[in-house]
Design an enzyme around this catalytic site. Sequence first.
Site, PDB file in Angstrom:
ATOM      1  N   ASP A  64      -4.356  -5.213   0.363  1.00  0.00           N
ATOM      2  CA  ASP A  64      -4.448  -3.801  -0.003  1.00  0.00           C
ATOM      3  C   ASP A  64      -4.325  -2.954   1.265  1.00  0.00           C
ATOM      4  OD1 ASP A  64      -5.046  -1.672  -1.919  1.00  0.00           O
ATOM      5  OD2 ASP A  64      -6.934  -1.469  -0.838  1.00  0.00           O
ATOM      6  N   THR A  97      -0.546   2.571  -1.318  1.00  0.00           N
ATOM      7  CA  THR A  97      -0.872   2.906   0.077  1.00  0.00           C
ATOM      8  C   THR A  97       0.113   2.255   1.050  1.00  0.00           C
ATOM      9  OG1 THR A  97      -2.485   1.103   0.026  1.00  0.00           O
ATOM     10  CG2 THR A  97      -3.325   3.312  -0.298  1.00  0.00           C
ATOM     11  N   THR A  98       0.460   0.996   0.792  1.00  0.00           N
ATOM     12  CA  THR A  98       1.399   0.296   1.674  1.00  0.00           C
ATOM     13  C   THR A  98       2.767   0.979   1.635  1.00  0.00           C
ATOM     14  OG1 THR A  98       0.214  -1.747   1.164  1.00  0.00           O
ATOM     15  CG2 THR A  98       2.344  -1.988   2.251  1.00  0.00           C
ATOM     16  N   ASP A 390      -6.805  -0.504  -8.540  1.00  0.00           N
ATOM     17  CA  ASP A 390      -5.406  -0.058  -8.425  1.00  0.00           C
ATOM     18  C   ASP A 390      -4.811   0.180  -9.814  1.00  0.00           C
ATOM     19  OD1 ASP A 390      -5.537  -0.144  -5.722  1.00  0.00           O
ATOM     20  OD2 ASP A 390      -4.302  -1.920  -5.442  1.00  0.00           O
TER      21      ASP A 390
END
Length: 542
Positions: A64, A97-98, A390
């Site tokens: 994550d 987020t990545t 998520d």
Amino acid sequence: MAQQPIQPIFILQEGTQRSTGKDAQRNNIMAAKAVAETVRTTLGPKGMDKMLVDSLGDVVVTNDGVTILEEMQIEHPAAKMIVEVAKTQENEVGDGTTTAVVIAGELLKNAEKLLDDNVHPTVITRGYRLAAEKAQELLNNLAEKITENDENLLKNIAITAMTGKGAEGSKELLAELCVKAVKQVKDEDNTIDIENIKIEKKVGGGAEDSELIQGILIDKEKVHSAMPRVIKNAKIALLDVALEVKSPETDTKIEITSQDQLQAFLDQEEKMLRNMVDKVLKSKANVVICQKGIDDIAQHYLAKASVYAVRRVKKSDMDKLARATSGKVVSNLNDLSEQDLGYAGIVEEVKVGNEMMTFVKDCKNPKAVTILIRGGTEHVVAELERAVKDSIGDLAASLKSGKIVAGAGAIEIEVAKGLRDYSNKLSGKEQLAVSAFADSVEIIPRTLAENAGLDPIDMLTDLKSKHDTKEGKWFGIDVMKGKLFDAWKSGVIEPLKIKTQAIKSASEVAELLLRIDDVIAASGSKGGMPPQMPPGGYGGME
């Protein structure tokens, strides 16, 4: 006449570090790229995990993006700005987020090439701004609509969010729980507060033992052993008042000179507690959930009346219980009435793992629910929790905006294609920046291919030619089989909000960093650059 030597003028205190012009830009870009490279290998279903060990020896195993960046304790000021991108993405959507960090890193990498070709930073930032606005427009035009009745689409969104996050074995079950939970807490005015979905994790059993509780799970046991273990058709009093005798607020001294006086004092105290319990019983409550303490004597009287009671429950849990049971949190016992009580089908004490917990379940149309996650070890349960969070974030974002897109790199290729067409209509050097922005967006399908061990050049070439055909709009990379597929038909679906927020945040931070041409780091400042910062500034990035 001899010329006077010119004295150097010092305007900064001793020990201050300063880098200007291209050096400052290079350092900032290098630090940002280092952050992006760190999380890049975690992207997609075939992404790898990171093991993070803190100073106390605690271990976190995750892929994550935001968790990795928060645990890394990054020091470099430019790198910290990239971490902020991940945090914003997490707060706004809860996922992606990545993606946001990788796009930001690639935007800066491509800007560096333009800087080498002597394109001015202001021209690049203007081009990036134009491209970001166009990308938002393209995304909104390409997106498909979704409503809460599209069960299959919602389930596919949840599964897509979980894929590659350690929840593979039971993603079908967990996705179903997430969809039910989000639909359950959705208000009539279409607002979804994901804070009303409590996620409780317990080690023991397997991921397939996870369940959705139509109510709230409290990490507390009943206060007295003589109380019943199960209450059916529970009428619940939610109290924000202690069932204890209050201490005087000012310093008070009570002088007792005889045993009779002492006994009278104790009798009076017991009488006060008895009155408190009577007020609770008068409301016909058979379950008491108290935010504050419950005295031993009050516990005894409640147990005698077969009332189930728990104490010192968190305020956040009290608020959720009020939403789940349709009860009211009462702060004054004199005001407690039957109308204030909440309802639950069953309130029972159950041993979960090695702890006793209170289940308040089978509520009528609860607006707050609990997902209980089970797993073999602490690390497995923690990663399952992140996957479920998520999924819930993605589902809430999809239903709020009512728009979704296909994943697997399909939407990025389509956006890049639209940006290239747009760049051809521009004149001047901004055209180069818009073209660089299009290249940067393509980093997502490129990274998906690389992380799956595929040839990124071959895959991207095939993908672009497929997107030039009529039916190629939603074609992406099937990393499991190593070929192209229709991501929409295969159920690889993501909320539009992930993409719009990622591009917005990434372009904003890239523009901000490109406009910096002077970095002044005061000596001894915590937030400044570490002393003797190496070229590229990998402060805190060992």
